[in-house]
Design a protein around this motif. Structure first.
Motif, short mmCIF file in Angstrom:
data_model
loop_
_atom_site.label_atom_id
_atom_site.label_comp_id
_atom_site.label_asym_id
_atom_site.label_seq_id
_atom_site.Cartn_x
_atom_site.Cartn_y
_atom_site.Cartn_z
N VAL A 1 59.29 28.23 24.90
CA VAL A 1 60.13 27.25 25.57
C VAL A 1 60.70 27.75 26.82
O VAL A 1 60.85 28.88 26.99
CB VAL A 1 61.24 26.55 24.56
N HIS A 2 61.15 27.08 27.92
CA HIS A 2 61.72 27.21 29.02
C HIS A 2 63.30 27.49 28.91
O HIS A 2 63.64 26.67 28.41
CB HIS A 2 61.15 26.35 30.22
N GLY A 3 63.83 28.40 29.39
CA GLY A 3 65.28 28.47 29.33
C GLY A 3 65.82 28.53 31.09
O GLY A 3 65.06 28.80 31.79
N TYR A 4 66.90 27.81 31.42
CA TYR A 4 67.29 27.53 32.72
C TYR A 4 68.64 28.38 32.86
O TYR A 4 69.63 28.15 32.03
CB TYR A 4 67.36 26.07 33.00
N ARG A 5 68.78 29.10 33.62
CA ARG A 5 70.05 29.81 33.98
C ARG A 5 70.75 29.05 35.01
O ARG A 5 70.47 28.46 36.10
CB ARG A 5 69.70 31.21 34.59
N VAL A 6 72.32 28.69 34.41
CA VAL A 6 73.09 27.89 35.23
C VAL A 6 74.30 28.89 35.43
O VAL A 6 75.13 28.85 34.68
CB VAL A 6 73.36 26.63 34.59
N GLY A 7 74.47 29.57 36.46
CA GLY A 7 75.31 30.61 36.71
C GLY A 7 75.08 31.59 35.57
O GLY A 7 74.00 32.18 35.82
N ARG A 8 75.85 32.15 35.00
CA ARG A 8 75.81 33.08 33.66
C ARG A 8 75.22 32.60 32.49
O ARG A 8 74.83 33.20 31.52
CB ARG A 8 77.09 33.54 33.79
N LEU A 9 75.11 30.98 32.65
CA LEU A 9 74.95 30.50 31.07
C LEU A 9 73.35 30.15 31.18
O LEU A 9 72.58 29.91 32.13
CB LEU A 9 75.67 29.09 31.13
N ILE A 10 72.74 30.15 29.78
CA ILE A 10 71.56 29.55 29.57
C ILE A 10 71.42 28.44 28.95
O ILE A 10 72.17 28.15 28.00
CB ILE A 10 70.67 30.67 28.77
N ARG A 11 70.71 27.50 29.62
CA ARG A 11 70.55 25.99 29.01
C ARG A 11 69.10 25.85 28.76
O ARG A 11 68.07 26.39 29.31
CB ARG A 11 70.92 25.24 30.12
N VAL A 12 68.81 24.96 28.05
CA VAL A 12 67.40 24.47 27.30
C VAL A 12 67.49 22.81 27.49
O VAL A 12 68.32 22.21 27.41
CB VAL A 12 66.89 24.89 26.19
N ASP A 13 66.06 22.47 27.63
CA ASP A 13 65.85 20.84 27.46
C ASP A 13 65.78 20.59 26.11
O ASP A 13 64.72 21.15 25.47
CB ASP A 13 64.78 20.75 28.55
N PRO A 14 66.58 19.82 25.51
CA PRO A 14 66.49 19.43 24.07
C PRO A 14 65.06 18.65 23.71
O PRO A 14 64.39 19.06 22.71
CB PRO A 14 67.68 18.58 23.77
N ASP A 15 64.43 17.81 24.81
CA ASP A 15 63.14 17.10 24.53
C ASP A 15 62.12 18.16 24.35
O ASP A 15 61.23 17.94 23.69
CB ASP A 15 63.32 16.22 25.65
N GLU A 16 62.17 19.19 25.50
CA GLU A 16 61.16 20.41 25.37
C GLU A 16 61.10 20.95 23.91
O GLU A 16 60.22 21.23 23.30
CB GLU A 16 61.21 21.20 26.35
N LEU A 17 62.32 21.40 23.52
CA LEU A 17 62.55 21.86 22.03
C LEU A 17 62.02 21.19 21.21
O LEU A 17 61.12 21.74 20.31
CB LEU A 17 63.99 22.40 21.88
N ARG A 18 62.19 19.96 20.99
CA ARG A 18 61.55 19.12 20.20
C ARG A 18 60.11 19.06 19.98
O ARG A 18 59.12 19.13 19.16
CB ARG A 18 62.25 17.50 19.86
N GLU A 19 59.65 18.86 21.30
CA GLU A 19 58.19 18.83 21.85
C GLU A 19 57.06 19.99 21.14
O GLU A 19 56.17 20.00 20.63
CB GLU A 19 57.85 18.59 23.11
N ARG A 20 58.04 21.33 21.56
CA ARG A 20 57.26 22.65 21.42
C ARG A 20 57.45 23.35 20.13
O ARG A 20 56.65 23.96 19.35
CB ARG A 20 57.42 23.42 22.34
N LEU A 21 59.00 22.91 19.35
CA LEU A 21 59.02 23.73 18.03
C LEU A 21 58.93 22.95 17.10
O LEU A 21 58.79 23.45 15.76
CB LEU A 21 60.75 23.89 18.19
N LEU A 22 59.20 21.46 17.14
CA LEU A 22 58.77 20.72 15.59
C LEU A 22 57.39 20.38 15.70
O LEU A 22 56.81 19.63 16.61
CB LEU A 22 59.77 19.44 15.83
N THR A 23 56.93 20.65 14.53
CA THR A 23 55.51 20.23 14.07
C THR A 23 55.39 19.54 12.64
O THR A 23 56.17 19.84 11.99
CB THR A 23 54.53 21.61 14.17
N GLU A 24 54.41 18.44 12.66
CA GLU A 24 54.46 17.84 11.48
C GLU A 24 53.54 18.48 10.66
O GLU A 24 52.49 19.36 10.98
CB GLU A 24 53.76 16.48 11.87
N ILE A 25 53.90 18.63 9.52
CA ILE A 25 53.18 19.21 8.20
C ILE A 25 52.19 18.12 7.86
O ILE A 25 52.84 17.17 7.14
CB ILE A 25 54.04 20.04 7.18
N PRO A 26 50.95 18.50 7.77
CA PRO A 26 50.08 17.16 7.22
C PRO A 26 50.15 17.10 5.76
O PRO A 26 50.44 18.28 4.95
CB PRO A 26 48.64 17.71 7.59
#
Length: 68
Positions: free
Chosen positions: A40-65
């Motif tokens: 997943v991509h992380g984005y630095r905003v000043g000193r903080l790291i932010r992520v896109d929750p939609d990208e997290l769901r798309e890339r980390l959640l997988t359906e178990i058949p």
């Protein structure tokens, strides 16, 4: 000289690692690992790291058949 290419972040809804980890039921350390390994991509905003929750769901959640 290093060239930094800025991603197109228009339309992204960024959230903190703590909020994202809580929503997904995973640890912040896991999120940091996924950013580090490029899953997943992380984005630095000043000193903080932010992520896109939609990208997290798309890339980390997988359906178990089902076995049916």
């Amino acid at each position: 000289m290093a060239v930094h290419i800025r991603p197109d972040t228009r339309g992204l809804r960024l959230t903190s690692l703590a909020d994202a980890a809580e929503q997904l039921g995973i640890s912040i350390k896991t999120l940091r690992r996924r950013i580090s390994d490029g899953t997943v991509h992380g984005y630095r905003v000043g000193r903080l790291i932010r992520v896109d929750p939609d990208e997290l769901r798309e890339r980390l959640l997988t359906e178990i058949p089902s076995a049916k």
